[in-house]
Design a protein around this motif. Structure first.
Motif, short mmCIF file in Angstrom:
data_model
loop_
_atom_site.label_atom_id
_atom_site.label_comp_id
_atom_site.label_asym_id
_atom_site.label_seq_id
_atom_site.Cartn_x
_atom_site.Cartn_y
_atom_site.Cartn_z
N THR A 74 6.23 -7.98 -1.58
CA THR A 74 5.72 -6.64 -1.29
C THR A 74 4.24 -6.72 -0.96
N GLY A 75 3.50 -7.51 -1.73
CA GLY A 75 2.07 -7.65 -1.50
C GLY A 75 1.73 -8.27 -0.17
N MET A 76 2.61 -9.12 0.36
CA MET A 76 2.34 -9.75 1.65
C MET A 76 2.28 -8.72 2.77
N GLN A 77 2.94 -7.58 2.57
CA GLN A 77 2.90 -6.53 3.58
C GLN A 77 1.51 -5.88 3.68
N PHE A 112 -1.61 -0.07 3.73
CA PHE A 112 -2.36 0.73 2.76
C PHE A 112 -1.50 1.09 1.55
N ALA A 113 -0.21 1.33 1.79
CA ALA A 113 0.69 1.73 0.70
C ALA A 113 1.15 0.55 -0.15
N ALA A 114 1.03 -0.66 0.37
CA ALA A 114 1.55 -1.84 -0.34
C ALA A 114 0.99 -2.00 -1.75
N PRO A 115 -0.33 -1.88 -1.97
CA PRO A 115 -0.83 -2.03 -3.35
C PRO A 115 -0.25 -1.03 -4.33
N TRP A 116 0.03 0.18 -3.87
CA TRP A 116 0.62 1.19 -4.73
C TRP A 116 2.06 0.82 -5.09
N ALA A 120 3.39 0.02 -8.95
CA ALA A 120 4.59 0.66 -9.51
C ALA A 120 5.60 -0.37 -9.98
N LEU A 121 5.73 -1.49 -9.24
CA LEU A 121 6.66 -2.55 -9.64
C LEU A 121 6.20 -3.24 -10.91
N VAL A 122 4.89 -3.39 -11.06
CA VAL A 122 4.35 -4.00 -12.28
C VAL A 122 4.63 -3.11 -13.49
N ARG A 123 4.50 -1.82 -13.30
CA ARG A 123 4.72 -0.89 -14.40
C ARG A 123 6.19 -0.76 -14.75
N ARG A 131 13.90 5.64 -4.61
CA ARG A 131 13.91 6.10 -3.22
C ARG A 131 12.58 5.82 -2.54
N ALA A 132 11.49 5.94 -3.29
CA ALA A 132 10.16 5.72 -2.71
C ALA A 132 10.02 4.29 -2.20
N PHE A 133 10.49 3.33 -2.99
CA PHE A 133 10.39 1.93 -2.59
C PHE A 133 11.29 1.63 -1.39
N VAL A 134 12.49 2.16 -1.44
CA VAL A 134 13.42 1.95 -0.33
C VAL A 134 12.88 2.58 0.95
N ARG A 135 12.35 3.80 0.84
CA ARG A 135 11.80 4.48 2.02
C ARG A 135 10.63 3.71 2.61
N TRP A 136 9.77 3.19 1.75
CA TRP A 136 8.61 2.44 2.23
C TRP A 136 9.06 1.21 3.03
N ASN A 137 10.06 0.51 2.53
CA ASN A 137 10.56 -0.66 3.25
C ASN A 137 11.24 -0.28 4.56
N VAL A 138 12.02 0.78 4.54
CA VAL A 138 12.70 1.22 5.76
C VAL A 138 11.67 1.67 6.80
N LEU A 139 10.66 2.40 6.36
CA LEU A 139 9.62 2.84 7.29
C LEU A 139 8.82 1.65 7.83
#
Length: 206
Positions: A74-77, A112-116, A120-123, A131-139
Motif C-alpha cells: 500500500t505504501g508503495m503507491q 496522497f491517500a496512501a499514508p492514510w 488505518a491498516l496499522v491500527r 469499503r474505503a480500502f477497496v474503493r481506494w484500490n479500485v480508484l
C-alpha cells in the motif's frame, strides 16, 4: 515457500526493468504520429498477462502474493505523488493537457491517500476488508486505466505537425519507465491488495 520464491521475483523484476531500459534506449517503443502506441500497449499488457497467468497456474506464486506485507504494498503507491511531474511537463509544453492533467492529478490523489490507508491498516488489520480500502484500490486502478486510454487517444490523434505537443515523450527514456514498468507494477500491487482484502473479509465473515 515465500523465502524460496522471493529471489526469483526480484530477479524477474530486475530483468524486466533492464529489458525496458534496453529497448527504450534502442527506440523500440517510438511509434508514428497518428498511430496507436502498439509497442507501449504491449509493454503494459504483456507483464500483466504473465502476472495473472502466474496467479492462476502457480499456487506458490499466489501464496507469495497473499503473503506480501499489505502495509508495504500500500505504501508503495505513495510514490504516485510523483504525478506532480506530469503537471510540470504540461506547464513546460512537453505533454498535452488531455493526458497530463488527468494522469497527474489522479496519481497525486492516490499517492496522497496512501499514508492514510497505511495508518488505518496499522491500527486495524481488518481495515483491509473495508469499503474505503477497496474503493481506494479500485480508484487507483481506474486512474491508471484512464491514463492509458487517454495516452492512447492522444497518440492516435496526433498529426506530427511541427511544434505539436504529443505524448511521444512517454515512448522514450526516462518517461518510458512509467508506462512500461511502473504502471503495470502498480496495477499488480493493487491486485495483490484486493486479493488480501478479500481474504481478510472471508476470515472476518467465517
Amino acid at each position: 515457500m515465500g523465502g524460496g520464491i522471493r529471489p526469483g521475483i526480484i530477479l524477474i523484476l530486475s530483468a524486466w526493468f533492464a529489458l525496458v531500459m534496453s529497448l527504450g534506449a534502442a527506440g523500440a517503443f517510438v511509434g508514428r504520429p497518428g498511430q496507436p502506441p502498439v509497442a507501449i500497449a504491449i509493454g503494459v499488457g504483456a507483464p500483466l498477462l504473465l502476472f495473472f497467468a502466474a496467479l492462476r497456474i502457480s499456487p506458490s506464486f499466489r501464496a507469495f502474493v497473499l503473503s506480501l506485507d499489505l502495509r508495504l504494498i500500500t505504501g508503495m503507491q505513495a510514490w504516485r505523488w510523483a504525478g506532480l511531474g506530469f503537471l510540470s511537463l504540461y506547464a513546460h509544453g512537453v505533454l498535452p493537457a488531455m493526458f497530463a492533467l488527468p494522469a497527474g492529478l489522479g496519481d497525486m490523489a492516490v499517492g496522497f491517500a496512501a499514508p492514510w490507508m497505511i495508518l488505518a491498516l496499522v491500527r486495524r488489520r481488518d481495515f483491509a476488508a473495508s469499503r474505503a480500502f477497496v474503493r481506494w484500490n479500485v480508484l487507483g486502478m481506474l486512474d491508471l486505466s484512464v491514463a492509458i486510454a487517454l495516452g492512447t487517444l492522444s497518440a492516435s490523434l496526433s498529426t506530427g505537425a511541427p511544434g505539436e505537443i504529443t505524448t511521444a515523450p512517454m515512448a522514450t527514456l526516462p518517461l518510458l519507465v512509467i508506462p512500461a514498468f511502473l504502471v503495470p507494477l502498480f496495477l499488480m500491487l493493487h491486485t495483490a491488495a484486493l486479493m488480501q482484502s478479500r481474504l481478510v473479509a472471508r476470515g472476518r465473515d467465517a
